[in-house]
Design a protein around this motif. Sequence first.
Motif, mmCIF file in Angstrom:
data_model
loop_
_atom_site.group_PDB
_atom_site.id
_atom_site.type_symbol
_atom_site.label_atom_id
_atom_site.label_comp_id
_atom_site.label_asym_id
_atom_site.label_seq_id
_atom_site.Cartn_x
_atom_site.Cartn_y
_atom_site.Cartn_z
ATOM 1 N N PRO A 103 1.718 2.419 -3.875
ATOM 2 C CA PRO A 103 0.945 1.409 -4.703
ATOM 3 C C PRO A 103 -0.512 1.492 -4.790
ATOM 4 C CG PRO A 103 2.272 0.198 -3.257
ATOM 5 C CD PRO A 103 2.412 1.701 -2.640
ATOM 6 N N TYR A 104 -1.025 2.408 -3.819
ATOM 7 C CA TYR A 104 -2.341 2.792 -3.672
ATOM 8 C C TYR A 104 -3.173 3.994 -4.277
ATOM 9 C CZ TYR A 104 -0.919 -0.754 -0.412
ATOM 10 O OH TYR A 104 -0.220 -1.690 0.246
ATOM 11 N N TYR A 105 -2.205 4.780 -4.786
ATOM 12 C CA TYR A 105 -2.716 6.063 -5.473
ATOM 13 C C TYR A 105 -3.222 5.490 -6.815
ATOM 14 C CZ TYR A 105 -0.650 9.249 -2.152
ATOM 15 O OH TYR A 105 -0.074 9.926 -0.994
ATOM 16 N N GLU A 106 -4.416 5.882 -7.224
ATOM 17 C CA GLU A 106 -4.992 5.736 -8.410
ATOM 18 C C GLU A 106 -5.563 6.724 -9.229
ATOM 19 O OE1 GLU A 106 -7.634 2.382 -7.975
ATOM 20 O OE2 GLU A 106 -5.892 0.901 -7.486
ATOM 21 N N GLN A 107 -6.721 7.332 -8.520
ATOM 22 C CA GLN A 107 -7.470 8.467 -9.064
ATOM 23 C C GLN A 107 -6.984 9.822 -8.932
ATOM 24 O OE1 GLN A 107 -9.784 7.371 -11.560
ATOM 25 N NE2 GLN A 107 -9.381 5.306 -10.683
ATOM 26 N N VAL A 108 -5.691 9.939 -9.222
ATOM 27 C CA VAL A 108 -5.184 11.264 -8.962
ATOM 28 C C VAL A 108 -3.970 11.621 -10.357
ATOM 29 C CG1 VAL A 108 -4.860 10.925 -6.693
ATOM 30 C CG2 VAL A 108 -2.727 10.367 -7.931
ATOM 31 N N GLU A 109 -3.875 12.868 -10.454
ATOM 32 C CA GLU A 109 -2.892 13.195 -11.713
ATOM 33 C C GLU A 109 -1.629 12.851 -11.517
ATOM 34 O OE1 GLU A 109 -3.511 17.344 -12.411
ATOM 35 O OE2 GLU A 109 -5.758 17.285 -12.486
ATOM 36 N N GLN A 110 -1.069 13.303 -10.398
ATOM 37 C CA GLN A 110 0.303 13.014 -9.774
ATOM 38 C C GLN A 110 0.626 13.042 -8.447
ATOM 39 O OE1 GLN A 110 2.759 16.048 -11.830
ATOM 40 N NE2 GLN A 110 1.929 17.781 -10.597
ATOM 41 N N VAL A 111 1.551 12.772 -7.907
ATOM 42 C CA VAL A 111 1.860 12.755 -6.378
ATOM 43 C C VAL A 111 3.438 13.356 -6.250
ATOM 44 C CG1 VAL A 111 2.247 11.497 -4.142
ATOM 45 C CG2 VAL A 111 0.592 10.873 -5.746
ATOM 46 N N THR A 112 3.594 14.405 -5.511
ATOM 47 C CA THR A 112 5.021 14.915 -5.056
ATOM 48 C C THR A 112 5.173 14.275 -3.741
ATOM 49 O OG1 THR A 112 4.642 16.889 -6.331
ATOM 50 C CG2 THR A 112 6.374 16.788 -4.805
ATOM 51 N N ALA A 113 5.883 13.533 -3.471
ATOM 52 C CA ALA A 113 6.136 12.949 -2.032
ATOM 53 C C ALA A 113 7.471 13.487 -1.455
ATOM 54 C CB ALA A 113 6.240 11.432 -2.278
ATOM 55 N N GLN A 154 11.891 2.776 -5.780
ATOM 56 C CA GLN A 154 11.295 1.467 -6.568
ATOM 57 C C GLN A 154 9.814 1.411 -6.561
ATOM 58 O OE1 GLN A 154 12.689 -2.411 -5.599
ATOM 59 N NE2 GLN A 154 11.471 -3.441 -7.046
ATOM 60 N N ARG A 155 9.153 1.635 -5.746
ATOM 61 C CA ARG A 155 7.744 1.634 -5.334
ATOM 62 C C ARG A 155 7.202 3.126 -6.038
ATOM 63 N NH1 ARG A 155 7.953 0.138 0.426
ATOM 64 N NH2 ARG A 155 7.349 -1.862 0.651
ATOM 65 N N ALA A 156 7.830 4.017 -6.360
ATOM 66 C CA ALA A 156 7.545 5.223 -7.070
ATOM 67 C C ALA A 156 7.461 4.771 -8.831
ATOM 68 C CB ALA A 156 8.405 6.338 -6.803
ATOM 69 N N GLU A 157 8.456 4.104 -8.955
ATOM 70 C CA GLU A 157 8.489 3.826 -10.161
ATOM 71 C C GLU A 157 7.440 2.603 -10.684
ATOM 72 O OE1 GLU A 157 12.765 2.217 -10.662
ATOM 73 O OE2 GLU A 157 13.608 4.170 -10.638
ATOM 74 N N GLN A 158 7.270 1.903 -10.127
ATOM 75 C CA GLN A 158 6.031 0.938 -10.117
ATOM 76 C C GLN A 158 4.652 1.413 -9.885
ATOM 77 O OE1 GLN A 158 7.450 -2.236 -7.574
ATOM 78 N NE2 GLN A 158 8.980 -3.136 -8.954
ATOM 79 N N ALA A 159 4.550 2.509 -9.319
ATOM 80 C CA ALA A 159 3.222 3.003 -9.130
ATOM 81 C C ALA A 159 2.279 3.244 -10.190
ATOM 82 C CB ALA A 159 3.329 4.580 -8.549
#
Length: 202
Positions: A48-58, A71-76
Motif C-alpha cells: 500500500p505504501y508504494y507511490e512514486q514508482v513505475e512498477q514493482v516486481t515482488a 489482494q494487496r497487490a490488486e489494491q495498490a
Amino acid sequence: MGKWFPRWYDALMEPLERRGIRNIRIRLLQKAWGNVLEIGSGTGLNFPYYEQVEQVTAIDPEPLMVKQSMQRAEQAHVPIRVRRAEAEALPFADNLFDTAVGTLVLCTVPDPNKALAEIRRVCKPGAPVLFFEHVRLEHPLLGRLQDGLTPVWKRLCDGCHLNRNTLEQIQRAGFKTTVVEPHYKGIFLVIEAVNEKDIGKQ
C-alpha cells in the motif's frame, strides 16, 4: 514452512506495525523509484505504501504468502506483479531494476550472501537498495542472548535468525551504505545503500 506462520503473520506483526514499523516502511518506500524489485514480499505489507514508482516486481518463496499478498497487490496504487521465487536465484536479467527493497527478510533467507549477490546483479549501477532489518546487537550480554535463542527461534519463526550481522553482510557484498538508522535501541536498522558496480565488468 508450516502453514500456521503465513496464516498468522499479519496478526503477529500488527502490534509492531502500530508501534512504529508501519511508519518506517512508509518513509523508506518513499525513496524507491522506477522499476522496483522487492525480495521476500511476504503478505504484501509494503504494497500500500508504494507511490512514486513505475512498477514493482515482488518475489517470495512461500506459496501461501504469495497467495495472501495478491489482494494487496490488486489494491495498490502502482502495478505490482507477485511471483514465487527465491532470493538466491532471481529469475531476472542483469541490470534490470532501478531500486531494490527488502524489509525483515534477510534474517530468514537461507543464504543471505548469495541473495545479496543476486540483488547486486539484477540492479542497475547506482541503484538504491533499501533495507529494514533486525540485527545482532553488539552488546556483550544481549548479543549472546540472541545467539542462544536463535536455534529455537528459527524453528518457531520460519528460519528467522536473531543474530545476523546484516549491515556487515550488505557492505561486504559490494554495496555502499549511505544511511544507517537504528530503531528500537539498535535491534532494527534502516539501511540505505547504493549498488556500486561497473557495468562494463558484468
